[in-house]
Design an enzyme around this catalytic site. Sequence first.
Site, mmCIF file in Angstrom:
data_model
loop_
_atom_site.group_PDB
_atom_site.id
_atom_site.type_symbol
_atom_site.label_atom_id
_atom_site.label_comp_id
_atom_site.label_asym_id
_atom_site.label_seq_id
_atom_site.Cartn_x
_atom_site.Cartn_y
_atom_site.Cartn_z
ATOM 1 N N ASP A 1 8.916 -2.953 -24.249
ATOM 2 C CA ASP A 1 9.109 -1.590 -23.996
ATOM 3 C C ASP A 1 8.833 -0.625 -25.373
ATOM 4 O OD1 ASP A 1 9.859 0.721 -22.400
ATOM 5 O OD2 ASP A 1 12.011 0.173 -22.491
ATOM 6 N N HIS B 1 -0.404 1.877 -24.627
ATOM 7 C CA HIS B 1 -0.351 0.614 -23.905
ATOM 8 C C HIS B 1 -1.396 -0.385 -24.622
ATOM 9 C CE1 HIS B 1 2.441 1.955 -21.054
ATOM 10 N NE2 HIS B 1 1.753 2.654 -20.519
ATOM 11 N N LEU C 1 1.195 -23.840 -24.165
ATOM 12 C CA LEU C 1 2.064 -22.820 -23.745
ATOM 13 C C LEU C 1 1.820 -22.418 -22.629
ATOM 14 C CD1 LEU C 1 3.954 -20.352 -24.835
ATOM 15 C CD2 LEU C 1 1.784 -19.240 -25.137
HETATM 16 C C1 IPE Z 1 10.655 -2.105 -18.033
HETATM 17 O O1 IPE Z 1 10.390 -1.065 -18.805
HETATM 18 C C2 IPE Z 1 9.317 -2.528 -17.505
HETATM 19 C C3 IPE Z 1 8.268 -3.271 -18.421
HETATM 20 C C4 IPE Z 1 8.500 -3.270 -19.860
HETATM 21 C C5 IPE Z 1 7.111 -3.387 -17.745
HETATM 22 P P1 IPE Z 1 10.564 0.547 -18.212
HETATM 23 O O2 IPE Z 1 10.444 1.434 -19.421
HETATM 24 O O3 IPE Z 1 9.833 0.631 -16.989
HETATM 25 O O4 IPE Z 1 12.099 0.671 -17.727
HETATM 26 P P2 IPE Z 1 13.244 1.746 -17.824
HETATM 27 O O5 IPE Z 1 12.490 2.545 -16.531
HETATM 28 O O6 IPE Z 1 13.269 2.250 -19.046
HETATM 29 O O7 IPE Z 1 14.396 1.024 -17.344
HETATM 30 C C1 IPE Z 2 6.552 -0.346 -21.614
HETATM 31 O O1 IPE Z 2 6.245 0.783 -22.464
HETATM 32 C C2 IPE Z 2 5.395 -0.739 -21.090
HETATM 33 C C3 IPE Z 2 5.514 -0.641 -19.469
HETATM 34 C C4 IPE Z 2 6.492 -0.143 -18.922
HETATM 35 C C5 IPE Z 2 4.193 -0.751 -18.671
HETATM 36 P P1 IPE Z 2 6.670 2.209 -21.861
HETATM 37 O O2 IPE Z 2 5.382 2.850 -21.258
HETATM 38 O O3 IPE Z 2 7.647 2.317 -20.864
HETATM 39 O O4 IPE Z 2 7.200 2.957 -23.250
HETATM 40 P P2 IPE Z 2 8.343 4.154 -23.166
HETATM 41 O O5 IPE Z 2 9.686 3.407 -22.716
HETATM 42 O O6 IPE Z 2 8.043 5.320 -22.345
HETATM 43 O O7 IPE Z 2 8.746 4.477 -24.360
HETATM 44 MG MG MG Z 3 9.928 2.100 -21.090
#
Ligand code: IPE
Ligand code: IPE
Ligand code: MG
Length: 242
Positions: free
Chosen positions: A16, A33, A127
């Site tokens: 995240d 990303h 792995l």
């Molecule tokens: C969880 O992260 C999903 C992934 C890392 C793929 P999100 O950023 O989508 O989760 P919330 O919305 O903060 O809970």
């Molecule tokens: C996690 O990073 C990746 C996915 C959920 C695909 P985010 O895109 O949720 O990043 P933040 O939480 O907005 O910083």
């Molecule tokens: Mg996120």
Amino acid sequence: MLDREKIPAHIAIIMDGNGRWAKAKGVPRVAGHNAGMMAMKEIVKASSQLGVKYLTVYAFSTENWKRSAEEVGGIFKLVVKYVNSELAELHENNVRVKILGDYTQVPKAAVDSLEKSLETTKDNTGLQFNIALNYGSRAEIVRAVNLIEKDRKTGVLDPDMEITEELISRYLYTGVENGNIPDPDLIIRTSGEERLSNFLLWQSAYSEFGFTDVLWPDFTPAEFERMIEAYQNRERRFGGRK
Ligand code: IPE
Ligand code: IPE
Ligand code: MG
């Protein structure tokens, strides 16, 4: 010091913070990303080298469809890019790729490259790299219950058979279809958020959690090792007494 004899068998990561990383840099979210994908490459390599048996990464949740078409499309383009650039090396390193989640519902180009990676690496014995993609744990549990119901009706399962924890586990994405993955020992979440966001709800019953404020694109193998070391210093009791 990291104890190389006590590496957790299964580490799961909620990757995240890509969006916040991009925002801080003043670049588009998709660039975040992309940077996240590069961090992931390094963690897969580090996991192989450390002798982790199962690495599961949360790449796209069933709720992530709520994001803009541009962001969602960009993420799946990156999936294709990742597989195209990494598959040969993953295969060389004896990594076995598995997908958790209903990946058949994602854009066709991504489905095709994912299927190629599954097919190419299926007999590898190093792995196991599980990519949770279009994955949600509630959907996973509902699906398991429906599959059990179907198998009871069609006689694959004895209709009088008792439903047990073991039976439900077998019908999850982490069950028989992906080689009966043991429950995660350690679940890491980056970016300072401290929640599961619908990840491995059933499987995390006795997992240890590791949280770090580091945003996923900045997460390094050194930070990964620090988190494993912190895990090694914990006492797991599973409800019993030491
Ligand atoms: C969880 O992260 C999903 C992934 C890392 C793929 P999100 O950023 O989508 O989760 P919330 O919305 O903060 O809970
Ligand atoms: C996690 O990073 C990746 C996915 C959920 C695909 P985010 O895109 O949720 O990043 P933040 O939480 O907005 O910083
Ligand atoms: Mg996120």
